[in-house]
Design an enzyme around this catalytic site. Structure first.
Site, PDB file in Angstrom:
ATOM      1  N   GLU A   5      63.165   3.439  38.670  1.00 27.50           N
ATOM      2  CA  GLU A   5      61.441   4.082  38.883  1.00 27.50           C
ATOM      3  C   GLU A   5      60.949   2.557  38.778  1.00 27.50           C
ATOM      4  O   GLU A   5      61.121   1.816  38.798  1.00 27.50           O
ATOM      5  CB  GLU A   5      61.929   4.716  37.580  1.00 27.50           C
ATOM      6  CG  GLU A   5      61.647   3.728  36.452  1.00 27.50           C
ATOM      7  CD  GLU A   5      61.223   4.412  34.815  1.00 27.50           C
ATOM      8  OE1 GLU A   5      62.919   5.481  34.682  1.00 27.50           O
ATOM      9  OE2 GLU A   5      60.585   4.396  34.293  1.00 27.50           O
ATOM     10  N   CYS A   7      54.209  -1.066  39.254  1.00 27.18           N
ATOM     11  CA  CYS A   7      55.101  -1.330  38.867  1.00 27.18           C
ATOM     12  C   CYS A   7      56.251  -1.892  39.300  1.00 27.18           C
ATOM     13  O   CYS A   7      56.284  -0.042  39.199  1.00 27.18           O
ATOM     14  CB  CYS A   7      55.156  -0.568  36.892  1.00 27.18           C
ATOM     15  SG  CYS A   7      56.173  -1.652  35.969  1.00 27.18           S
ATOM     16  N   CYS A  47      69.367  -2.676  31.166  1.00 27.76           N
ATOM     17  CA  CYS A  47      68.947  -3.713  31.111  1.00 27.76           C
ATOM     18  C   CYS A  47      69.692  -4.577  29.205  1.00 27.76           C
ATOM     19  O   CYS A  47      69.985  -3.552  28.455  1.00 27.76           O
ATOM     20  CB  CYS A  47      67.060  -3.968  30.410  1.00 27.76           C
ATOM     21  SG  CYS A  47      66.575  -5.358  29.795  1.00 27.76           S
ATOM     22  N   CYS A  81      65.446  -4.271  22.917  1.00 26.62           N
ATOM     23  CA  CYS A  81      64.300  -3.556  22.331  1.00 26.62           C
ATOM     24  C   CYS A  81      64.068  -2.032  21.882  1.00 26.62           C
ATOM     25  O   CYS A  81      64.693  -1.205  22.409  1.00 26.62           O
ATOM     26  CB  CYS A  81      63.173  -4.593  23.227  1.00 26.62           C
ATOM     27  SG  CYS A  81      62.624  -5.768  24.195  1.00 26.62           S
ATOM     28  N   CYS A 109      62.765   1.023  23.695  1.00 32.95           N
ATOM     29  CA  CYS A 109      62.629   0.518  24.945  1.00 32.95           C
ATOM     30  C   CYS A 109      63.573   2.026  25.287  1.00 32.95           C
ATOM     31  O   CYS A 109      65.148   1.163  24.860  1.00 32.95           O
ATOM     32  CB  CYS A 109      62.818  -0.395  25.401  1.00 32.95           C
ATOM     33  SG  CYS A 109      62.396  -0.443  27.013  1.00 32.95           S
ATOM     34  N   GLY A 118      64.107  -3.570  32.845  1.00 34.41           N
ATOM     35  CA  GLY A 118      64.769  -4.680  33.028  1.00 34.41           C
ATOM     36  C   GLY A 118      64.163  -5.719  32.371  1.00 34.41           C
ATOM     37  O   GLY A 118      63.021  -5.707  32.318  1.00 34.41           O
ATOM     38  N   GLU A 119      64.732  -7.050  32.585  1.00 34.47           N
ATOM     39  CA  GLU A 119      64.141  -7.688  31.911  1.00 34.47           C
ATOM     40  C   GLU A 119      64.448  -9.257  33.318  1.00 34.47           C
ATOM     41  O   GLU A 119      64.977  -9.604  33.580  1.00 34.47           O
ATOM     42  CB  GLU A 119      64.822  -9.174  30.891  1.00 34.47           C
ATOM     43  CG  GLU A 119      64.521 -10.420  30.784  1.00 34.47           C
ATOM     44  CD  GLU A 119      63.813 -10.350  29.963  1.00 34.47           C
ATOM     45  OE1 GLU A 119      62.489  -9.828  29.599  1.00 34.47           O
ATOM     46  OE2 GLU A 119      63.083 -11.269  31.295  1.00 34.47           O
ATOM     47  N   SER A 165      56.099 -10.680  25.713  1.00 32.02           N
ATOM     48  CA  SER A 165      56.264  -9.561  25.244  1.00 32.02           C
ATOM     49  C   SER A 165      56.223 -10.262  23.489  1.00 32.02           C
ATOM     50  O   SER A 165      57.123 -10.510  22.929  1.00 32.02           O
ATOM     51  CB  SER A 165      57.002  -8.159  25.370  1.00 32.02           C
ATOM     52  OG  SER A 165      57.113  -8.042  26.946  1.00 32.02           O
ATOM     53  N   HIS A 208      55.460  -8.764  20.568  1.00 29.43           N
ATOM     54  CA  HIS A 208      54.879  -7.401  19.160  1.00 29.43           C
ATOM     55  C   HIS A 208      55.080  -7.456  17.698  1.00 29.43           C
ATOM     56  O   HIS A 208      55.522  -6.806  17.160  1.00 29.43           O
ATOM     57  CB  HIS A 208      56.210  -6.252  19.785  1.00 29.43           C
ATOM     58  CG  HIS A 208      56.076  -6.020  21.031  1.00 29.43           C
ATOM     59  ND1 HIS A 208      54.846  -5.392  22.144  1.00 29.43           N
ATOM     60  CD2 HIS A 208      57.424  -6.278  22.253  1.00 29.43           C
ATOM     61  CE1 HIS A 208      55.489  -5.270  23.027  1.00 29.43           C
ATOM     62  NE2 HIS A 208      56.904  -5.788  23.345  1.00 29.43           N
ATOM     63  N   ASN A 210      54.935   4.053  22.947  1.00 24.02           N
ATOM     64  CA  ASN A 210      55.011   4.828  23.249  1.00 24.02           C
ATOM     65  C   ASN A 210      56.394   5.877  23.036  1.00 24.02           C
ATOM     66  O   ASN A 210      57.035   5.163  23.229  1.00 24.02           O
ATOM     67  CB  ASN A 210      55.828   5.065  24.808  1.00 24.02           C
ATOM     68  CG  ASN A 210      54.998   6.484  25.522  1.00 24.02           C
ATOM     69  OD1 ASN A 210      54.283   7.145  25.755  1.00 24.02           O
ATOM     70  ND2 ASN A 210      54.254   6.140  27.019  1.00 24.02           N
ATOM     71  N   CYS A 258      58.527   3.352  30.049  1.00 22.35           N
ATOM     72  CA  CYS A 258      59.408   2.548  30.660  1.00 22.35           C
ATOM     73  C   CYS A 258      60.732   3.230  30.799  1.00 22.35           C
ATOM     74  O   CYS A 258      61.515   3.126  29.706  1.00 22.35           O
ATOM     75  CB  CYS A 258      59.579   0.808  30.452  1.00 22.35           C
ATOM     76  SG  CYS A 258      58.251   0.279  30.094  1.00 22.35           S
TER      77      CYS A 258
HETATM   78  N1  SAH Z   1      62.119  -6.750  29.955  1.00 25.02           N
HETATM   79  C1  SAH Z   1      59.915  -7.109  30.331  1.00 25.02           C
HETATM   80  C2  SAH Z   1      59.932  -6.429  31.105  1.00 25.02           C
HETATM   81  C3  SAH Z   1      59.855  -5.220  31.011  1.00 25.02           C
HETATM   82  S1  SAH Z   1      58.869  -4.110  29.271  1.00 25.02           S
HETATM   83  C4  SAH Z   1      60.018  -7.071  28.845  1.00 25.02           C
HETATM   84  O1  SAH Z   1      60.028  -7.189  27.663  1.00 25.02           O
HETATM   85  O2  SAH Z   1      58.527  -7.763  28.602  1.00 25.02           O
HETATM   86  C5  SAH Z   1      57.158  -4.207  29.856  1.00 25.02           C
HETATM   87  C6  SAH Z   1      56.714  -3.718  28.876  1.00 25.02           C
HETATM   88  O3  SAH Z   1      56.648  -2.840  27.952  1.00 25.02           O
HETATM   89  C7  SAH Z   1      57.333  -4.843  26.912  1.00 25.02           C
HETATM   90  O4  SAH Z   1      56.260  -5.420  26.804  1.00 25.02           O
HETATM   91  C8  SAH Z   1      58.196  -3.692  26.689  1.00 25.02           C
HETATM   92  O5  SAH Z   1      58.336  -4.114  25.630  1.00 25.02           O
HETATM   93  C9  SAH Z   1      56.966  -2.720  26.629  1.00 25.02           C
HETATM   94  N2  SAH Z   1      57.649  -1.474  26.421  1.00 25.02           N
HETATM   95  C10 SAH Z   1      58.912  -0.919  26.302  1.00 25.02           C
HETATM   96  N3  SAH Z   1      59.148   0.563  26.193  1.00 25.02           N
HETATM   97  C11 SAH Z   1      58.349   0.667  25.107  1.00 25.02           C
HETATM   98  C12 SAH Z   1      57.438   1.555  24.174  1.00 25.02           C
HETATM   99  N4  SAH Z   1      58.151   2.951  24.311  1.00 25.02           N
HETATM  100  N5  SAH Z   1      56.581   1.666  23.507  1.00 25.02           N
HETATM  101  C13 SAH Z   1      55.493   0.699  24.479  1.00 25.02           C
HETATM  102  N6  SAH Z   1      55.919  -0.547  25.108  1.00 25.02           N
HETATM  103  C14 SAH Z   1      57.072  -0.665  26.094  1.00 25.02           C
END
Ligand code: SAH
Length: 348
Positions: free
Chosen positions: A93, A106, A113, A117, A120, A160-161, A215, A217, A291, A334
């Site tokens: 996507e 994006c 992935c 996390c 996610c 993905g990472e 990221s 967090h 989210n 995501c």
């Molecule tokens: N793997 C990479 C890029 C993809 S995720 C990374 O970890 O940065 C892009 C961003 O969205 C990251 O900061 C991730 O932690 C965040 N993210 C993923 N799912 C989320 C959610 N449900 N709510 C808020 N942020 C989220």
């Protein structure tokens, strides 16, 4: 014989291939312009290439072209979320966000992935495979073609990472910013990582002009571990050091992403600890109200808590923005759209 991935090559590689087919080197410039300048989806569209050469290309090469499976448009803000099928049937996507300063896309860097996390959706079914440079590029090409407007910004923040697919990412960056291609300035390109330290250091040494988004967090190793298994491998202090190194090598300001999870990492103490952790780094913090996904029970911080968190960081002199929650009505988080489609088709 497996077909060559012609769209993932730079002009020099394309030239070597054409010469090996007995063609003149200048053909590379022509074909490259068709693929990356005009972004055609088939060899047939290359009108100044002889029929014979086109046939050779059709027989030996695949011109990656994603198929749009679904598109949803947000009624709130015009954000468009695309689901694309790859040639092997996997799906990815991508999201188009329209801002005053231009169109931003994006993109995904992998199918699935493996970073795990906790909040996610992209990681719930693990990693399927890496995307090729062509598959990353084509997300942008397809969207640009569909809307008939230029894409000016790209964020690698979809599924993905990206640093877990390092070589292909680098190739993608080279192609997308090439002046003979879509020519998106590296300064308008952001790569987001969960913090793979050796790869951040390596990326720093490439001396690119892209923005690194980290990221984070959480402000402590303990809390970060609760949310991000990757912290088992790379301790928070090492991650921060790698970010300092990235800035030292490139002069590019770091973006720290911080998803606020209600009652987990959103207290006033968390904010103070965060300020201390990133003190002295030329950076910017992007707060993302988490989210919620149905597979886990994290909840969003209240609006007031988000605003207080921002204020507290600002008191320490830190630059902060709250990410606009674009496309909330269209499976904005995501991996949610792909997951939903995959569950529906039962393909994972
Ligand atoms: N793997 C990479 C890029 C993809 S995720 C990374 O970890 O940065 C892009 C961003 O969205 C990251 O900061 C991730 O932690 C965040 N993210 C993923 N799912 C989320 C959610 N449900 N709510 C808020 N942020 C989220």
């Amino acid at each position: 014989m497996e077909k060559q991935d012609i769209k993932s090559w730079n002009q020099k590689e394309l030239e070597e291939f054409l010469v090996s087919l007995g063609e003149k080197p200048f053909r590379a410039r022509q074909i490259y312009a068709w693929i990356h300048g005009r972004q055609v989806s088939s060899f047939e569209e290359m009108t100044d290439i002889s029929k014979k050469l086109k046939e050779k290309l059709i027989n030996t090469c695949e011109l990656t072209s994603l198929k749009q499976v679904q598109v949803q448009t947000s009624k709130q803000d015009g954000t468009r979320k695309y689901l694309f099928a790859l040639s092997d049937g996997n799906m990815v996507e991508s999201v188009l966000m329209r801002y005053h300063h231009g169109n931003s896309v994006c993109i995904s860097s992998q199918v699935g992935c493996r970073m795990g996390c906790r909040f996610c959706a992209s990681t719930l079914d693990g990693l399927v495979r890496n995307l090729t440079p062509a598959e990353m590029l084509d997300q942008i090409y397809q969207i640009q073609k569909e809307i008939g407007e230029r894409i000016s910004h790209v964020v690698v923040m979809g599924t993905g990472e990206p640093l877990d697919n390092y070589e292909n990412l680098l190739k993608f960056i080279q192609l997308v910013s090439d002046e003979n291609g879509v020519h998106i300035s590296q300064r308008n390109l952001t790569v987001s990582t969960c913090g793979i330290v050796p790869k951040i250091r390596r990326l720093a040494e490439e001396h690119l002009q892209i923005t690194l988004a980290l990221s984070l967090h959480a402000a402590s190793q303990e809390k970060r571990l609760e949310l991000m298994p990757v912290a088992n491998k790379y301790e928070i202090g090492q991650v921060i050091d790698a970010c300092r190194y990235y800035f030292a090598q490139t002069g590019r300001r770091i973006t720290f992403e911080y998803s606020l999870v209600g009652g987990v990492n959103d207290s006033s103490q968390d904010a103070a600890q965060l300020a201390e952790l990133i003190q002295g780094i030329n950076c910017h913090v992007n707060l993302i109200p988490v989210n919620p996904i149905k597979e886990c029970d994290y909840v969003q911080s209240t609006r007031q808590v988000v605003l207080d968190f921002k204020k507290k960081l600002e008191k320490y002199g830190i630059n902060v923005t709250i990410r606009r929650e674009m496309g909330r009505d269209i499976d904005g988080a995501c991996g949610q759209l792909r997951k939903k489609a995959a569950d529906a088709f039962n393909i994972l």
